[in-house]
Scaffold this active site. Structure first.
Site, short mmCIF file in Angstrom:
data_model
loop_
_atom_site.label_atom_id
_atom_site.label_comp_id
_atom_site.label_asym_id
_atom_site.label_seq_id
_atom_site.Cartn_x
_atom_site.Cartn_y
_atom_site.Cartn_z
N HIS A 61 0.84 -1.19 0.00
CA HIS A 61 0.00 0.00 0.00
C HIS A 61 0.88 1.24 0.00
CE1 HIS A 61 -3.64 2.38 1.83
NE2 HIS A 61 -3.11 2.96 0.77
N GLU A 115 0.99 8.16 -3.96
CA GLU A 115 1.89 7.74 -2.90
C GLU A 115 3.17 8.58 -2.90
OE1 GLU A 115 1.35 5.43 -0.39
OE2 GLU A 115 -0.68 5.64 -1.18
N HIS A 119 3.48 10.98 0.27
CA HIS A 119 4.43 10.38 1.22
C HIS A 119 5.88 10.43 0.75
CE1 HIS A 119 1.01 8.86 3.49
NE2 HIS A 119 0.53 8.34 2.39
#
Length: 227
Positions: A61, A115, A119
């Protein structure tokens, strides 16, 4: 003060503020793997990617920078856009180990872009560029083969229910570190094994004992659904 000197100082101050804002330190990573059978067995939609149905295995994930107090940095550098050309040699591995299940059916680029922007840009303070960031996550998955670890302990994705403590113990024995377990709830209100969190050092290379485990809202016995 001369006008040129004044302008230089202002530009220098702005540059320093920019560095402070977008080069944030953090304490550790959460490396999160997701069970596709649980993702698809919920109220939200599930679509297989354009590359086909993923294997019945945990998929990545994300690799998320975090602080020890439970907070986390995000969207740290709006100027660092996702560039798929930087990961062209990783795409086949990412389709296998980091697949998307969101709808409509897509090639995964939107997921990976999200992502990175949310992040990955916060990991640039550790000098991880896009290729290094995604490659680090792929290497971590190889280090922690969660499905094999659970299967070796007799815990299989067969729709049966297993003690949560047994799942934690199996992963702890298989990796050497205590995982965080997150569960979801299916249409029958059963608690299902959904995501597994492992903690990683700031170089994104070695597992560590978690400074803080997420609250996973799991029952004492959870279902390991088929996929």
């Amino acid at each position: 003060m001369k006008p040129c000197a004044s302008i230089f100082i202002k530009l220098f101050t702005i540059q320093c503020l920019f560095v402070l804002c977008f080069s944030q330190d953090f304490d550790f990573f959460y490396f999160v793997q997701q069970w596709p059978g649980a993702y698809c067995d919920t109220s939200h939609s599930c679509c297989y990617p354009k590359s086909g149905k993923p294997a019945a295995d945990f998929g990545i994930h994300g690799l998320w920078p975090n602080y020890k107090d439970g907070s986390y940095p995000s969207n740290c550098n709006p100027d660092s856009a996702f560039d798929k050309s930087q990961i062209s040699d990783l795409v086949s591995r990412m389709q296998k180990d980091w697949p998307t299940l969101s709808c409509p059916t897509n090639d995964g680029m939107k997921f990976w872009s999200h992502e990175w922007v949310k992040h990955g840009t916060c990991a640039e303070s550790e000098e991880l560029d896009q290729h290094e960031y995604f490659e680090a996550a792929l290497k971590l998955k190889q280090k922690a083969n969660l499905l094999q670890i659970l299967t070796n302990a007799g815990i299989k994705p067969d729709d049966e229910f297993y003690d949560l403590d047994s799942i934690v113990e199996a992963i702890q024995e298989g990796t050497g570190f205590t995982p965080g377990i997150e569960c979801n709830v299916d249409h029958s209100r059963d608690s299902q094994l959904y995501q597994i969190y492992m903690c990683v050092d700031t170089s994104a290379s070695e597992f560590i004992e978690c400074p803080l485990l997420p609250r996973g809202r799991c029952a004492s016995r959870v279902q390991f659904p088929k996929f």
